[in-house]
Design a protein around this motif. Structure first.
Motif, short mmCIF file in Angstrom:
data_model
loop_
_atom_site.label_atom_id
_atom_site.label_comp_id
_atom_site.label_asym_id
_atom_site.label_seq_id
_atom_site.Cartn_x
_atom_site.Cartn_y
_atom_site.Cartn_z
N ARG A 1 0.90 -1.30 -0.08
CA ARG A 1 -0.09 0.02 -0.03
C ARG A 1 0.81 1.22 -0.05
O ARG A 1 0.67 2.13 -0.83
CB ARG A 1 -0.89 -0.20 1.30
N ASP A 2 1.66 1.29 0.81
CA ASP A 2 2.58 2.44 1.15
C ASP A 2 3.70 2.85 -0.01
O ASP A 2 3.38 4.09 -0.51
CB ASP A 2 3.35 2.61 2.31
N GLN A 3 4.20 1.69 -0.41
CA GLN A 3 5.16 2.01 -1.68
C GLN A 3 4.67 2.45 -2.92
O GLN A 3 5.04 2.99 -4.01
CB GLN A 3 5.98 0.75 -1.73
N SER A 4 3.21 1.77 -2.97
CA SER A 4 2.55 2.17 -4.17
C SER A 4 1.83 3.24 -4.44
O SER A 4 1.02 3.59 -5.24
CB SER A 4 1.64 1.01 -4.75
N GLY A 5 1.58 3.96 -3.19
CA GLY A 5 0.55 5.16 -3.03
C GLY A 5 -0.68 4.48 -2.91
O GLY A 5 -1.78 5.37 -3.44
N GLY A 6 -1.14 3.31 -2.52
CA GLY A 6 -2.19 2.72 -2.64
C GLY A 6 -3.05 2.96 -1.37
O GLY A 6 -2.97 3.78 -0.71
N HIS A 7 -4.05 2.13 -1.30
CA HIS A 7 -5.02 2.01 -0.12
C HIS A 7 -5.59 0.82 0.30
O HIS A 7 -5.79 0.10 -0.58
CB HIS A 7 -6.24 2.91 -1.04
N ILE A 8 -5.77 0.62 1.44
CA ILE A 8 -6.51 -0.50 1.96
C ILE A 8 -7.80 -0.47 2.97
O ILE A 8 -7.52 0.79 3.71
CB ILE A 8 -5.56 -1.28 2.89
N ASP A 9 -8.89 -0.91 2.37
CA ASP A 9 -10.05 -0.26 2.99
C ASP A 9 -11.07 -1.53 3.40
O ASP A 9 -10.59 -2.70 3.04
CB ASP A 9 -10.79 0.68 1.90
N LEU A 10 -12.08 -1.42 3.58
CA LEU A 10 -12.90 -2.36 3.90
C LEU A 10 -14.47 -2.20 3.28
O LEU A 10 -14.58 -1.15 2.64
CB LEU A 10 -13.55 -2.74 5.45
N VAL A 11 -14.88 -3.40 2.87
CA VAL A 11 -16.00 -3.36 2.11
C VAL A 11 -17.11 -4.17 2.98
O VAL A 11 -16.73 -5.14 3.80
CB VAL A 11 -16.00 -3.94 0.72
N THR A 12 -18.36 -3.83 2.95
CA THR A 12 -19.42 -4.86 3.91
C THR A 12 -19.91 -5.99 3.25
O THR A 12 -19.57 -6.21 2.02
CB THR A 12 -20.69 -3.80 4.11
N ASP A 13 -20.27 -6.76 4.00
CA ASP A 13 -20.79 -8.02 3.27
C ASP A 13 -22.02 -7.75 2.31
O ASP A 13 -22.07 -8.45 1.32
CB ASP A 13 -21.52 -8.84 4.50
N ALA A 14 -22.71 -6.84 2.60
CA ALA A 14 -23.53 -6.46 1.48
C ALA A 14 -22.84 -6.04 0.65
O ALA A 14 -23.38 -6.28 -0.76
CB ALA A 14 -24.70 -5.28 2.11
N ASP A 15 -21.96 -5.29 0.32
CA ASP A 15 -21.28 -4.65 -0.78
C ASP A 15 -20.64 -5.92 -1.36
O ASP A 15 -20.78 -6.16 -2.56
CB ASP A 15 -20.00 -3.86 -0.41
N ILE A 16 -20.14 -6.74 -0.89
CA ILE A 16 -19.63 -8.19 -1.33
C ILE A 16 -20.45 -9.00 -1.97
O ILE A 16 -20.38 -9.24 -3.17
CB ILE A 16 -18.87 -9.04 -0.28
#
Ligand code: F0G
Length: 355
Positions: free
Chosen positions: A258-273
């Motif tokens: 995440r940090d080296q690529s300038g990325g993002h780690i986030d969550l998604v809900t079970d409903a989103d999934i």
């Protein structure tokens, strides 16, 4: 003839000619354009591709790592390969062990393994220990066993050969696109795969095969999102049982990616999934398991948040086949399609259909 990732990328792996390659011809999975999905995301000129890992020999991306980990266990003279698993690793471990004429032992959380995965471990002939606990507890037990008895080779992603094998997914994507995607979306459970993909992209970059690295976008399930929350989750819970993990072994690898690529780690809900899961099957004709759909749920969220640039190319990895989890498929599918029981009677059918 295509004969699996180790032979395909032997020049990058650099093992000797007489290395005991154990393969089921894994890898070489399709990169499928998702036109309808791209069109409904509201980002101009967006190109979306699905890397469909469900077409691997045991139905998940785990085969890429398992071919190398089990080959190495064979090379090292191990008798038994052992793993903790939420299901897919156990299926791959059992299949490749059989192929290598080694024994396999899998430790899994009782009642939390999708039916298809459990049936695979049974059919490939693993010894199975079900524990009244979760994946994180199973992995601790496996680590202990590996330290106690050197005849046991641990083939979880703490085994570096797993990560090496899984890098091949990144190489295939770059080979197919002729470049790296701008952004790469991936579900995160024990975090081995995001670690492997980032290493794979960096390797291709170092070799000059790609000129730009992708931005890494990882997604955990809301009830099992330790990296997002910044602390281990003692009782992880999600419908996506494959990523029901509260203390990922490759935590550092994920945050580095995440940090080296300038990325993002986030969550998604079970409903989103489940929404993304159903959308992929119904609108793209691509059936993945719920955990896999976390990547697409993540893409949907990132687009809504303005994190995806117009005219960019993104890849979502679909880590496992939808047939792995028939129970969730029937539950979700039944709510969405017309399904009736009628007598085996022509007039009743005609009346129902209005023809
Ligand atoms: N998707 C699927 C279908 C998985 O089975 C897993 C992990 C992941 C995503 C997450 O990958 O752990 O490398 O971050 N399954 C493991 C198992 C834990 O035991 O089969 P990760």
């Amino acid at each position: 003839m295509y004969t699996g990732i180790l032979n395909q990328y032997q020049d990058l792996y650099g093992f000797a000619e007489d290395y005991p390659v154990v393969s089921l011809h894994e890898g070489n999975t399709p990169l499928i354009p998702a036109l309808r999905l791209a069109n409904c995301l509201g980002v101009e000129g967006l190109k979306v591709y699905l890397k469909y890992e469900g077409l691997n020999p045991t139905g998940s991306f785990k085969d890429r790592g398992m071919t190398y980990a089990v080959s190495q266990a064979k090379f090292d003279g191990a008798e038994t390969v052992v793993c903790a698993s939420t299901g897919n690793t156990s299926a791959a471990c059992a299949a490749y062990a059989t192929r290598a004429r080694l024994k396999s032992l899998v430790i899994i959380p009782e009642g939390k393994i999708a039916l298809g995965k459990l049936s695979q471990a049974l059919m490939y002939g693993a010894s199975i220990i079900e524990i009244a606990g979760n994946f994180d507890q199973a992995l601790n037990i496996v680590r202990m066993l590996g330290e106690r008895d050197k005849r046991l080779a641990v083939v979880n992603s703490i085994n570096p050969y797993r990560i090496l094998g899984q890098q091949s997914g990144a190489w295939e994507i770059c080979d197919a696109l002729g470049k790296a995607p701008d952004q790469f979306f991936i579900p995160v459970g024990n975090a081995g795969n995001i670690t492997a993909y980032w290493a794979g992209f960096k390797k291709y970059h170092d070799l000059g095969k790609i000129s730009q690295l992708p931005v890494m976008m990882g997604y955990q399930a809301e009830g099992a999102a330790p990296i997002v929350r910044g602390h281990a989750v003692e009782h992880p819970e999600t419908v996506a049982t494959a990523i029901r993990i509260g203390n990922p072994a490759s935590w550092q690898g994920a945050t580095d990616a995440r940090d080296q690529s300038g990325g993002h780690i986030d969550l998604v809900t079970d409903a989103d999934i489940l929404g993304a899961y159903s959308c992929l099957a119904r609108h793209e004709g691509v059936f993945c398991e719920p955990a896999s759909a976390a990547s697409v749920a993540g893409l949907m969220k990132a687009c809504a948040e303005g994190r995806v640039k117009p005219h960019s190319t993104v890849v979502c990895i679909l880590t496992g086949n939808g047939l792995k989890d028939p129970d969730n498929a029937v539950l979700v599918g039944t709510k969405e399609v017309a399904r009736v029981s009628l007598p085996a009677d022509e007039s009743a059918i005609c009346e129902y259909l209005g023809v």
